[in-house]
Design a protein around this motif. Sequence first.
Motif, PDB file in Angstrom:
ATOM      1  N   ALA A  21       6.569  47.094-137.703  1.00 48.72           N
ATOM      2  CA  ALA A  21       7.256  47.352-136.439  1.00 48.72           C
ATOM      3  C   ALA A  21       6.257  47.664-135.332  1.00 48.72           C
ATOM      4  CB  ALA A  21       8.237  48.510-136.608  1.00 48.72           C
ATOM      5  N   PHE A  22       5.195  48.344-135.692  1.00 52.71           N
ATOM      6  CA  PHE A  22       4.156  48.657-134.710  1.00 52.71           C
ATOM      7  C   PHE A  22       3.515  47.368-134.187  1.00 52.71           C
ATOM      8  CE2 PHE A  22      -0.366  49.500-133.808  1.00 52.71           C
ATOM      9  CZ  PHE A  22      -0.222  50.417-132.770  1.00 52.71           C
ATOM     10  N   VAL A  23       3.222  46.444-135.102  1.00 52.89           N
ATOM     11  CA  VAL A  23       2.624  45.169-134.682  1.00 52.89           C
ATOM     12  C   VAL A  23       3.588  44.396-133.789  1.00 52.89           C
ATOM     13  CG1 VAL A  23       1.754  42.934-135.492  1.00 52.89           C
ATOM     14  CG2 VAL A  23       1.118  45.036-136.694  1.00 52.89           C
ATOM     15  N   GLU A  24       4.872  44.430-134.106  1.00 55.98           N
ATOM     16  CA  GLU A  24       5.847  43.754-133.254  1.00 55.98           C
ATOM     17  C   GLU A  24       5.855  44.361-131.854  1.00 55.98           C
ATOM     18  OE1 GLU A  24       7.609  40.974-133.838  1.00 55.98           O
ATOM     19  OE2 GLU A  24       6.409  40.889-135.689  1.00 55.98           O
ATOM     20  N   GLY A  25       5.679  45.671-131.782  1.00 54.97           N
ATOM     21  CA  GLY A  25       5.592  46.320-130.479  1.00 54.97           C
ATOM     22  C   GLY A  25       4.377  45.863-129.689  1.00 54.97           C
ATOM     23  N   LEU A  26       3.253  45.698-130.383  1.00 52.33           N
ATOM     24  CA  LEU A  26       2.052  45.189-129.718  1.00 52.33           C
ATOM     25  C   LEU A  26       2.286  43.771-129.192  1.00 52.33           C
ATOM     26  CD1 LEU A  26      -0.759  46.327-132.212  1.00 52.33           C
ATOM     27  CD2 LEU A  26      -0.294  47.300-129.946  1.00 52.33           C
ATOM     28  N   LYS A  27       2.939  42.956-129.996  1.00 51.22           N
ATOM     29  CA  LYS A  27       3.226  41.587-129.569  1.00 51.22           C
ATOM     30  C   LYS A  27       4.076  41.578-128.304  1.00 51.22           C
ATOM     31  CE  LYS A  27       3.303  39.388-134.166  1.00 51.22           C
ATOM     32  NZ  LYS A  27       4.183  38.648-135.113  1.00 51.22           N
ATOM     33  N   ALA A  28       5.124  42.407-128.318  1.00 59.26           N
ATOM     34  CA  ALA A  28       6.019  42.446-127.156  1.00 59.26           C
ATOM     35  C   ALA A  28       5.261  42.899-125.907  1.00 59.26           C
ATOM     36  CB  ALA A  28       7.194  43.374-127.439  1.00 59.26           C
ATOM     37  N   GLU A  29       4.410  43.880-126.074  1.00 61.33           N
ATOM     38  CA  GLU A  29       3.643  44.362-124.924  1.00 61.33           C
ATOM     39  C   GLU A  29       2.670  43.309-124.432  1.00 61.33           C
ATOM     40  OE1 GLU A  29       0.353  47.756-123.822  1.00 61.33           O
ATOM     41  OE2 GLU A  29       1.936  48.271-125.251  1.00 61.33           O
ATOM     42  N   ALA A  30       2.063  42.584-125.371  1.00 62.90           N
ATOM     43  CA  ALA A  30       1.114  41.545-124.977  1.00 62.90           C
ATOM     44  C   ALA A  30       1.798  40.472-124.138  1.00 62.90           C
ATOM     45  CB  ALA A  30       0.481  40.928-126.218  1.00 62.90           C
ATOM     46  N   VAL A  31       3.001  40.069-124.544  1.00 61.98           N
ATOM     47  CA  VAL A  31       3.754  39.091-123.755  1.00 61.98           C
ATOM     48  C   VAL A  31       4.114  39.676-122.391  1.00 61.98           C
ATOM     49  CG1 VAL A  31       5.905  37.771-123.620  1.00 61.98           C
ATOM     50  CG2 VAL A  31       4.645  37.890-125.792  1.00 61.98           C
ATOM     51  N   GLU A  32       4.516  40.936-122.369  1.00 68.35           N
ATOM     52  CA  GLU A  32       4.845  41.596-121.115  1.00 68.35           C
ATOM     53  C   GLU A  32       3.635  41.664-120.190  1.00 68.35           C
ATOM     54  OE1 GLU A  32       6.524  45.954-119.621  1.00 68.35           O
ATOM     55  OE2 GLU A  32       6.995  45.220-121.632  1.00 68.35           O
ATOM     56  N   ARG A  33       2.458  41.747-120.784  1.00 67.14           N
ATOM     57  CA  ARG A  33       1.225  41.776-119.994  1.00 67.14           C
ATOM     58  C   ARG A  33       0.887  40.397-119.416  1.00 67.14           C
ATOM     59  NH1 ARG A  33      -3.132  45.533-121.017  1.00 67.14           N
ATOM     60  NH2 ARG A  33      -2.420  47.420-122.085  1.00 67.14           N
ATOM     61  N   GLY A  34       1.516  39.356-119.932  1.00 69.90           N
ATOM     62  CA  GLY A  34       1.283  38.036-119.366  1.00 69.90           C
ATOM     63  C   GLY A  34       0.633  37.036-120.295  1.00 69.90           C
ATOM     64  N   THR A  35       0.358  37.419-121.535  1.00 65.42           N
ATOM     65  CA  THR A  35      -0.210  36.472-122.492  1.00 65.42           C
ATOM     66  C   THR A  35       0.900  35.592-123.049  1.00 65.42           C
ATOM     67  OG1 THR A  35      -1.859  38.141-123.099  1.00 65.42           O
ATOM     68  CG2 THR A  35      -1.628  36.254-124.559  1.00 65.42           C
ATOM     69  N   SER A  36       0.600  34.317-123.229  1.00 67.80           N
ATOM     70  CA  SER A  36       1.632  33.390-123.702  1.00 67.80           C
ATOM     71  C   SER A  36       2.099  33.781-125.102  1.00 67.80           C
ATOM     72  CB  SER A  36       1.095  31.966-123.716  1.00 67.80           C
ATOM     73  OG  SER A  36       0.228  31.766-124.807  1.00 67.80           O
ATOM     74  N   PRO A  37       3.394  33.610-125.374  1.00 65.72           N
ATOM     75  CA  PRO A  37       3.913  33.958-126.706  1.00 65.72           C
ATOM     76  C   PRO A  37       3.195  33.227-127.833  1.00 65.72           C
ATOM     77  CG  PRO A  37       5.731  33.680-125.172  1.00 65.72           C
ATOM     78  CD  PRO A  37       4.490  33.232-124.453  1.00 65.72           C
ATOM     79  N   ASP A  38       2.830  31.953-127.617  1.00 67.41           N
ATOM     80  CA  ASP A  38       2.135  31.205-128.672  1.00 67.41           C
ATOM     81  C   ASP A  38       0.773  31.826-128.975  1.00 67.41           C
ATOM     82  OD1 ASP A  38       4.232  29.467-128.891  1.00 67.41           O
ATOM     83  OD2 ASP A  38       3.283  27.846-127.748  1.00 67.41           O
ATOM     84  N   THR A  39       0.052  32.224-127.918  1.00 67.74           N
ATOM     85  CA  THR A  39      -1.255  32.845-128.122  1.00 67.74           C
ATOM     86  C   THR A  39      -1.107  34.175-128.845  1.00 67.74           C
ATOM     87  OG1 THR A  39      -2.158  31.784-126.143  1.00 67.74           O
ATOM     88  CG2 THR A  39      -3.316  33.735-126.949  1.00 67.74           C
ATOM     89  N   VAL A  40      -0.088  34.933-128.452  1.00 71.97           N
ATOM     90  CA  VAL A  40       0.159  36.233-129.084  1.00 71.97           C
ATOM     91  C   VAL A  40       0.465  36.050-130.560  1.00 71.97           C
ATOM     92  CG1 VAL A  40       1.732  38.208-129.169  1.00 71.97           C
ATOM     93  CG2 VAL A  40       0.886  37.376-126.962  1.00 71.97           C
ATOM     94  N   GLU A  41       1.345  35.124-130.885  1.00 73.22           N
ATOM     95  CA  GLU A  41       1.697  34.895-132.285  1.00 73.22           C
ATOM     96  C   GLU A  41       0.481  34.456-133.095  1.00 73.22           C
ATOM     97  OE1 GLU A  41       4.361  35.430-134.118  1.00 73.22           O
ATOM     98  OE2 GLU A  41       5.346  36.375-132.400  1.00 73.22           O
ATOM     99  N   SER A  42      -0.311  33.577-132.496  1.00 72.50           N
ATOM    100  CA  SER A  42      -1.500  33.090-133.189  1.00 72.50           C
ATOM    101  C   SER A  42      -2.495  34.214-133.449  1.00 72.50           C
ATOM    102  CB  SER A  42      -2.157  31.989-132.355  1.00 72.50           C
ATOM    103  OG  SER A  42      -3.347  31.530-132.961  1.00 72.50           O
ATOM    104  N   PHE A  43      -2.682  35.085-132.453  1.00 73.13           N
ATOM    105  CA  PHE A  43      -3.646  36.178-132.595  1.00 73.13           C
ATOM    106  C   PHE A  43      -3.211  37.178-133.660  1.00 73.13           C
ATOM    107  CE2 PHE A  43      -5.000  40.505-131.435  1.00 73.13           C
ATOM    108  CZ  PHE A  43      -6.380  40.344-131.440  1.00 73.13           C
ATOM    109  N   PHE A  44      -1.934  37.554-133.652  1.00 76.61           N
ATOM    110  CA  PHE A  44      -1.466  38.606-134.563  1.00 76.61           C
ATOM    111  C   PHE A  44      -1.051  38.082-135.938  1.00 76.61           C
ATOM    112  CE2 PHE A  44      -0.907  40.947-130.549  1.00 76.61           C
ATOM    113  CZ  PHE A  44      -1.486  42.162-130.897  1.00 76.61           C
ATOM    114  N   ASN A  45      -0.970  36.779-136.112  1.00 77.76           N
ATOM    115  CA  ASN A  45      -0.542  36.214-137.388  1.00 77.76           C
ATOM    116  C   ASN A  45      -1.464  36.671-138.516  1.00 77.76           C
ATOM    117  OD1 ASN A  45       0.919  34.518-139.200  1.00 77.76           O
ATOM    118  ND2 ASN A  45      -0.713  32.987-139.022  1.00 77.76           N
ATOM    119  N   GLY A  46      -0.903  37.301-139.538  1.00 76.28           N
ATOM    120  CA  GLY A  46      -1.676  37.753-140.686  1.00 76.28           C
ATOM    121  C   GLY A  46      -2.288  39.133-140.536  1.00 76.28           C
TER     122      GLY A  46
END
Length: 389
Positions: A28-53
């Motif tokens: 859940a913490f990682v999902e929160g980081l992902k959501a914040e990263a998108v809110e900061r302006g990073t593309s969802p695809d880049t965010v998913e790729s970075f946090f995958n695994g």
Amino acid sequence: MRYLALAALLAAPLPALAQQNCGGGFPAFVEGLKAEAVERGTSPDTVESFFNGTRHDPAVIAADNKQGVFAVPFVEFARRLISENRMSRGMANRSDYAATLSEAEARFGVPPGILLAFWGFETDFGAVQGDFNTRNALVTLAHDCRRPELFRPQVFAALELYAQGDFDTATTGAWAGEIGQVQMLPGDILRNGVDGDGDGHVDLKGSAADALMSGAKALADRGWRAGEPWLQEVQVPEGIDWSKTGLDHPLPEQEWQAMGISARGGALSHPDLSAHLIAPQGRGGPTFLAYPNFSVLFEWNESFVYVATAAYFATRLSGAPIFDAGSPAPGLNQTQMTQLQQKLQAKGYDVGGVDGILGEMTRRAVRAEQVRLGKPADAWPTPDLLSAM
């Protein structure tokens, strides 16, 4: 080995979501980081790729809790780190990278000895850069609730480097997320990374030129003053007022000379420059004048013994003689140091935390207690002091 890395916190204010700072279930913490990263302006695809695994790494937390090496006294610590082999390799690298080191000094004012010392201590000149997965380490430490204000911004800095093509999710480094030959955090790479070899990328792992130039820029960014010394070994006369020593009692160099302090090898040649008299193992051990640039080195590492040793190593690489070890009084082991810190804390002193390590805040408290007890106030705690308390 690092006590606390060179920490460049990102200046941009965090959105409200980031106030859910740490802890809780790791997924859940990682999902929160992902959501914040998108809110900061990073593309969802880049965010998913970075946090995958991304996974929690308990070995990182274990390493964070094991920093007893900094409890070793200065003379022993210096002898461990400044081996004959490391000294000779440092001098060889000074020759091999003369052009890069010269350019670093010309651009940023940081002399070769300093860069070589940190390069040698941090990674043995690039040979040992750490095998912790950097992304996992940063996310693990951001999830841990001791220092989220330090490590959470570094996750987003690593993400930004990833988006720029200068970070791989397989990147490895130190347990605290530092990367490359001089061990810098992602936020500091963003701020101070330099393409030293001209290939269009900042690669602190594979390029010594990039690492050295970036390290120089980072120190300049923290206030390094070009053309000024950082540390010089000195001889101290009998009867000196030891209460004037330490990093909270600066005096012009000429005032120290007026008290009878002289250089051990070379000369004191900056009469108007402020300096501190430091005695890492008390009045019986080596003594040094530490100049304003010495304090800048604490931005690289917060350990007093580490900074003093790195600064001394830099003087050796710049031609200074081996220090006079003297005959320091027996100190305290880590258990005794913990007891001392507890006693000092109970008396109202701020020792910066009870960890069994003689840091600068504990030294200040020891000096104050020595003054109270009428003992030479050299900030070196002994079994006698512990008994007297």
